[in-house]
Design a protein around this motif. Structure first.
Motif, PDB file in Angstrom:
ATOM      1  N   ARG A 104      17.188  99.025  18.580  1.00 41.73           N
ATOM      2  CA  ARG A 104      17.401  98.890  20.025  1.00 41.73           C
ATOM      3  C   ARG A 104      18.024 100.130  20.649  1.00 41.73           C
ATOM      4  NH1 ARG A 104      20.382  93.084  20.136  1.00 41.73           N
ATOM      5  NH2 ARG A 104      19.181  92.134  18.456  1.00 41.73           N
ATOM      6  N   ALA A 105      19.021 100.708  19.942  1.00 39.24           N
ATOM      7  CA  ALA A 105      19.700 101.876  20.511  1.00 39.24           C
ATOM      8  C   ALA A 105      18.899 103.161  20.326  1.00 39.24           C
ATOM      9  CB  ALA A 105      21.086 102.032  19.901  1.00 39.24           C
ATOM     10  N   GLY A 106      17.955 103.167  19.408  1.00 38.68           N
ATOM     11  CA  GLY A 106      17.096 104.326  19.196  1.00 38.68           C
ATOM     12  C   GLY A 106      17.773 105.489  18.501  1.00 38.68           C
ATOM     13  N   LEU A 107      18.863 105.242  17.772  1.00 35.51           N
ATOM     14  CA  LEU A 107      19.559 106.315  17.064  1.00 35.51           C
ATOM     15  C   LEU A 107      18.781 106.728  15.818  1.00 35.51           C
ATOM     16  CD1 LEU A 107      23.268 105.077  17.208  1.00 35.51           C
ATOM     17  CD2 LEU A 107      22.210 106.858  18.603  1.00 35.51           C
ATOM     18  N   PRO A 108      18.901 107.998  15.402  1.00 31.55           N
ATOM     19  CA  PRO A 108      18.265 108.416  14.143  1.00 31.55           C
ATOM     20  C   PRO A 108      18.788 107.586  12.977  1.00 31.55           C
ATOM     21  CG  PRO A 108      19.042 110.320  15.394  1.00 31.55           C
ATOM     22  CD  PRO A 108      19.588 109.112  16.083  1.00 31.55           C
ATOM     23  N   VAL A 109      17.944 107.389  11.979  1.00 31.60           N
ATOM     24  CA  VAL A 109      18.299 106.532  10.849  1.00 31.60           C
ATOM     25  C   VAL A 109      19.578 106.987  10.143  1.00 31.60           C
ATOM     26  CG1 VAL A 109      17.572 105.720   8.564  1.00 31.60           C
ATOM     27  CG2 VAL A 109      15.968 105.686  10.487  1.00 31.60           C
ATOM     28  N   PRO A 110      19.748 108.288   9.817  1.00 30.65           N
ATOM     29  CA  PRO A 110      20.993 108.699   9.148  1.00 30.65           C
ATOM     30  C   PRO A 110      22.240 108.373   9.962  1.00 30.65           C
ATOM     31  CG  PRO A 110      19.357 110.439   9.006  1.00 30.65           C
ATOM     32  CD  PRO A 110      18.822 109.432   9.963  1.00 30.65           C
ATOM     33  N   VAL A 111      22.168 108.544  11.285  1.00 32.79           N
ATOM     34  CA  VAL A 111      23.311 108.250  12.149  1.00 32.79           C
ATOM     35  C   VAL A 111      23.587 106.755  12.177  1.00 32.79           C
ATOM     36  CG1 VAL A 111      24.216 108.382  14.514  1.00 32.79           C
ATOM     37  CG2 VAL A 111      22.881 110.282  13.571  1.00 32.79           C
ATOM     38  N   SER A 112      22.551 105.947  12.306  1.00 34.69           N
ATOM     39  CA  SER A 112      22.729 104.492  12.360  1.00 34.69           C
ATOM     40  C   SER A 112      23.268 103.966  11.038  1.00 34.69           C
ATOM     41  CB  SER A 112      21.409 103.802  12.710  1.00 34.69           C
ATOM     42  OG  SER A 112      20.442 104.029  11.712  1.00 34.69           O
ATOM     43  N   VAL A 113      22.814 104.530   9.919  1.00 35.43           N
ATOM     44  CA  VAL A 113      23.324 104.109   8.606  1.00 35.43           C
ATOM     45  C   VAL A 113      24.799 104.467   8.475  1.00 35.43           C
ATOM     46  CG1 VAL A 113      23.174 104.513   6.118  1.00 35.43           C
ATOM     47  CG2 VAL A 113      21.086 104.190   7.445  1.00 35.43           C
ATOM     48  N   LEU A 114      25.165 105.686   8.888  1.00 35.88           N
ATOM     49  CA  LEU A 114      26.564 106.118   8.818  1.00 35.88           C
ATOM     50  C   LEU A 114      27.460 105.217   9.664  1.00 35.88           C
ATOM     51  CD1 LEU A 114      28.759 108.103   7.948  1.00 35.88           C
ATOM     52  CD2 LEU A 114      28.108 109.563   9.885  1.00 35.88           C
ATOM     53  N   LEU A 115      27.023 104.913  10.883  1.00 31.28           N
ATOM     54  CA  LEU A 115      27.806 104.040  11.761  1.00 31.28           C
ATOM     55  C   LEU A 115      27.892 102.624  11.184  1.00 31.28           C
ATOM     56  CD1 LEU A 115      26.532 105.207  15.272  1.00 31.28           C
ATOM     57  CD2 LEU A 115      28.747 105.678  14.220  1.00 31.28           C
ATOM     58  N   ALA A 116      26.821 102.175  10.546  1.00 30.77           N
ATOM     59  CA  ALA A 116      26.835 100.851   9.910  1.00 30.77           C
ATOM     60  C   ALA A 116      27.864 100.809   8.784  1.00 30.77           C
ATOM     61  CB  ALA A 116      25.450 100.502   9.376  1.00 30.77           C
ATOM     62  N   VAL A 117      27.939 101.889   8.017  1.00 28.33           N
ATOM     63  CA  VAL A 117      28.924 101.973   6.928  1.00 28.33           C
ATOM     64  C   VAL A 117      30.344 101.914   7.491  1.00 28.33           C
ATOM     65  CG1 VAL A 117      29.880 103.486   5.142  1.00 28.33           C
ATOM     66  CG2 VAL A 117      27.401 103.211   5.352  1.00 28.33           C
ATOM     67  N   LEU A 118      30.593 102.664   8.555  1.00 27.62           N
ATOM     68  CA  LEU A 118      31.926 102.691   9.160  1.00 27.62           C
ATOM     69  C   LEU A 118      32.298 101.337   9.758  1.00 27.62           C
ATOM     70  CD1 LEU A 118      31.793 106.190  10.914  1.00 27.62           C
ATOM     71  CD2 LEU A 118      32.952 105.589   8.781  1.00 27.62           C
ATOM     72  N   LEU A 119      31.335 100.701  10.437  1.00 23.54           N
ATOM     73  CA  LEU A 119      31.603  99.397  11.032  1.00 23.54           C
ATOM     74  C   LEU A 119      31.874  98.349   9.949  1.00 23.54           C
ATOM     75  CD1 LEU A 119      31.754  97.486  13.451  1.00 23.54           C
ATOM     76  CD2 LEU A 119      29.273  97.219  13.312  1.00 23.54           C
ATOM     77  N   THR A 120      31.072  98.370   8.885  1.00 28.27           N
ATOM     78  CA  THR A 120      31.273  97.421   7.791  1.00 28.27           C
ATOM     79  C   THR A 120      32.618  97.652   7.116  1.00 28.27           C
ATOM     80  OG1 THR A 120      28.888  97.595   7.421  1.00 28.27           O
ATOM     81  CG2 THR A 120      30.140  96.386   5.802  1.00 28.27           C
ATOM     82  N   ALA A 121      33.006  98.917   6.975  1.00 29.44           N
ATOM     83  CA  ALA A 121      34.312  99.231   6.400  1.00 29.44           C
ATOM     84  C   ALA A 121      35.436  98.660   7.261  1.00 29.44           C
ATOM     85  CB  ALA A 121      34.463 100.740   6.247  1.00 29.44           C
ATOM     86  N   ALA A 122      35.273  98.755   8.578  1.00 32.13           N
ATOM     87  CA  ALA A 122      36.293  98.222   9.498  1.00 32.13           C
ATOM     88  C   ALA A 122      36.390  96.705   9.386  1.00 32.13           C
ATOM     89  CB  ALA A 122      35.957  98.632  10.930  1.00 32.13           C
ATOM     90  N   VAL A 123      35.239  96.041   9.315  1.00 31.59           N
ATOM     91  CA  VAL A 123      35.230  94.581   9.152  1.00 31.59           C
ATOM     92  C   VAL A 123      35.878  94.194   7.820  1.00 31.59           C
ATOM     93  CG1 VAL A 123      33.754  92.550   8.894  1.00 31.59           C
ATOM     94  CG2 VAL A 123      33.211  94.270  10.620  1.00 31.59           C
ATOM     95  N   GLY A 124      35.557  94.948   6.771  1.00 29.01           N
ATOM     96  CA  GLY A 124      36.152  94.676   5.457  1.00 29.01           C
ATOM     97  C   GLY A 124      37.656  94.843   5.465  1.00 29.01           C
TER      98      GLY A 124
END
Length: 240
Positions: free
Chosen positions: A6-26
């Motif tokens: 939906r946001a149209g971000l490049p895959v490496p950027v979206s994966v990195l942000l997903a890792v950071l967000l998941t780390a925050a939730v953890g």
């Protein structure tokens, strides 16, 4: 999936942000670990999984009411995974990411943070006496481990090209726990060996059942139950 789709971000950027967000939730759900140990901590983490599942299944914005999210085929800087050699290309991608993850984890334990992890694991009171900050160390441990999970989840989203809560049920958690128990707690190599063993075991059982299908048809009918029984026996055996 949401960031790349939906946001149209490049895959490496979206994966990195997903890792950071998941780390925050953890890290957030790791806060109970500051006061809980053993079985109580296990129950607390199980409760966190049920809470997340409850939210994901009922928050319509996440899946736009469809119950799942479709993910575009992996595209990196103009290169896209081909359908003809899909499995082969993904094998090398996942193998490369696995090697990077293992090396990162091994090097982490050589740092001051990694040594503090091991000290808290072995004896948290003694670690606190020698100056280890228990609050920061335990919370960081949850964040780091959840970051690895986020990376795996992001890769799985692009591999399956579909994200649904049905892929993250309690059965999956039990399987991951079995991998760690079989491979050996506190060992990075053990995590790898445990994962290999627990993934090969169902395939081997299927091969055996097919080879004796003519002589023992009942065995084939009861294969799912037999797999569960063998999983349980494997966990008990390695625990002993």
């Amino acid at each position: 999936a949401i960031l790349s789709g939906r946001a149209g971000l490049p895959v490496p950027v979206s994966v990195l942000l997903a890792v950071l967000l998941t780390a925050a939730v953890g890290a957030f759900f790791g806060l109970p670990a500051l006061r809980l140990k053993g079985l109580y901590l296990a129950i607390a983490t199980l409760a966190s999984q049920e809470i997340i599942m409850f939210i994901v299944r009922r928050w319509e914005w996440l899946t736009e009411g469809a119950g799942y999210i479709e993910v575009a085929r992996l595209n990196l800087f103009g290169w896209q995974v081909e359908r003809k050699t899909f499995e082969v290309q993904w094998y090398w991608i996942l193998l490369g990411m696995t090697v990077v993850a293992v090396l990162a984890a091994r090097n982490l334990f050589r740092t001051a943070l990694g040594r503090s992890f091991m000290a808290v694991r072995d004896r948290d009171i003694a670690a606190q006496v020698i100056g280890v900050n228990l609050t920061a160390t335990k919370t960081t441990a949850f964040a780091v481990s959840s970051g690895f999970v986020g990376l795996a989840g992001a890769l799985q989203a692009h591999y399956t090209e579909t994200v649904t809560w049905e892929r993250f049920t309690l059965d999956v958690s039990v399987l991951y726990l079995a991998m760690i128990i079989v491979g050996g707690l506190g060992s990075i190599a053990g995590s790898v060996y445990g994962a290999i063993f627990m993934m090969l075991l169902p395939a081997l059982l299927t091969e055996v059942s097919e080879s004796v299908q003519a002589r023992a048809p009942l065995l084939v009918e009861q294969l799912p139950a037999i797999k569960n029984a063998v999983f349980g026996l494997a966990i008990i055996t390695f625990l002993i």
